[in-house]
Design a protein around this motif. Sequence first.
Motif, short mmCIF file in Angstrom:
data_model
loop_
_atom_site.label_atom_id
_atom_site.label_comp_id
_atom_site.label_asym_id
_atom_site.label_seq_id
_atom_site.Cartn_x
_atom_site.Cartn_y
_atom_site.Cartn_z
N LYS A 75 18.33 38.52 -60.84
CA LYS A 75 18.49 38.83 -59.42
C LYS A 75 17.12 38.84 -58.77
CE LYS A 75 20.64 42.08 -56.21
NZ LYS A 75 21.42 43.35 -56.09
N MET A 76 17.01 38.13 -57.64
CA MET A 76 15.72 37.99 -56.97
C MET A 76 15.52 39.09 -55.93
SD MET A 76 14.29 35.36 -58.39
CE MET A 76 12.97 35.00 -57.23
N TYR A 77 14.26 39.59 -55.83
CA TYR A 77 13.89 40.57 -54.82
C TYR A 77 12.66 40.07 -54.07
CZ TYR A 77 16.84 43.62 -57.66
OH TYR A 77 17.88 44.16 -58.36
N PRO A 78 12.73 39.95 -52.74
CA PRO A 78 13.94 40.04 -51.93
C PRO A 78 14.82 38.82 -52.17
CG PRO A 78 12.11 39.32 -50.59
CD PRO A 78 11.54 39.63 -51.92
N PRO A 79 16.10 38.91 -51.82
CA PRO A 79 17.04 37.84 -52.16
C PRO A 79 17.02 36.67 -51.18
CG PRO A 79 18.20 39.63 -51.09
CD PRO A 79 16.77 40.09 -51.24
N ARG A 80 15.85 36.38 -50.58
CA ARG A 80 15.81 35.32 -49.59
C ARG A 80 15.85 33.93 -50.23
NH1 ARG A 80 10.63 37.50 -49.67
NH2 ARG A 80 8.98 36.05 -50.38
N ASN A 186 12.27 38.38 -61.57
CA ASN A 186 12.95 38.94 -60.40
C ASN A 186 12.14 38.80 -59.12
OD1 ASN A 186 13.63 41.22 -62.84
ND2 ASN A 186 15.35 40.27 -61.78
N PHE A 187 10.87 38.41 -59.26
CA PHE A 187 10.00 38.43 -58.08
C PHE A 187 9.27 37.12 -57.81
CE2 PHE A 187 10.29 42.71 -59.82
CZ PHE A 187 10.71 43.43 -58.71
#
Length: 325
Positions: A75-80, A186-187
């Motif tokens: 899951k990516m942060y932020p999910p843009r 994730n980043f």
Amino acid sequence: MGKISRRSFIKGSLAAAGALSVSAAPLPASAKGIGPGELATMLDIGKCIGCGACVEACRDSNAHKFPEPDKPFPKMYPPRVKTADWSDKRDIDDRLTPYNWLFIQYADVEIDGEQTTITVPRRCMHCTNPPCADLCPFGAARKLKNGITRIHPDICLGGAKCKLVCPWDIPERQTGVGPYLQVLPNFAGNGVMFKCDRCYDLIEQGELPACIEACPEDVQTIGPRDEIIAAAYARAKEINGYVYGDKENGGTNTIYVSPVPFDVLNEALEKGPGMPHMAPVPDSMANADTLAKAMILAPIAGLAAGFIKFTGGAKPSSQSNKEES
């Protein structure tokens, strides 16, 4: 100029610097025993019958390079940044994808008063001064001395700058593969970008790219770029046709010859995601500021490679395409 036929592309060898040396017949004396230099291909699209043999050959020959993603995706942060997953759509062959590096475009045009369907094999244009290679902040995209532009999956983080700067939006992303999985998954990053690499591994062995080898109509001709440009204009003159790729984006190593003007052809092509246009393209790297930016970014490649090695020599997940730069 004579073309390099399927049976006369004799085994060559790569020099230590990576330049391709080939012998071919028949070629003018100036091209025999060529030394370092760029290879280009001419596609005489008036000969193309749209059989798809080139598409199938490309997929078969490069299947070992295709991504095998790990799921579920981080899951990516932020999910843009959205994930891009083609792993369940591998059979799609009517556009460019990470699993389909060559496809056939169709254009219904009029030739000599008759409606005709022109079929156009499309893939990476392999620019002579590729913005994807010059502007990749991690040096994942690189141009070889033989004119091929490659994206190295063991360095690419899937940031898609290559697609952003490509005038034809060629590269496509697959999430869930590549070094980003070991480097802040994730980043930072989101997979690997994929595109045609002109069967660089076959060319290194002195063999033809798979698409050329498989074509039953001899649509493509490969050889030294200056010879191919001359051949393209000679063929265009012969058929009262038109040339595309010699000037676009400052010049490419993919040269099309068409029996109809390219503005007419471009208007008739179905375009969209994974379906490149054939409109005129100015030289995107002509601006001095852009070139300076590319030079500033270049050293980051070494830092990225060192960081990946320091973190454990991250490899593309489940991929067998380990390769040398």
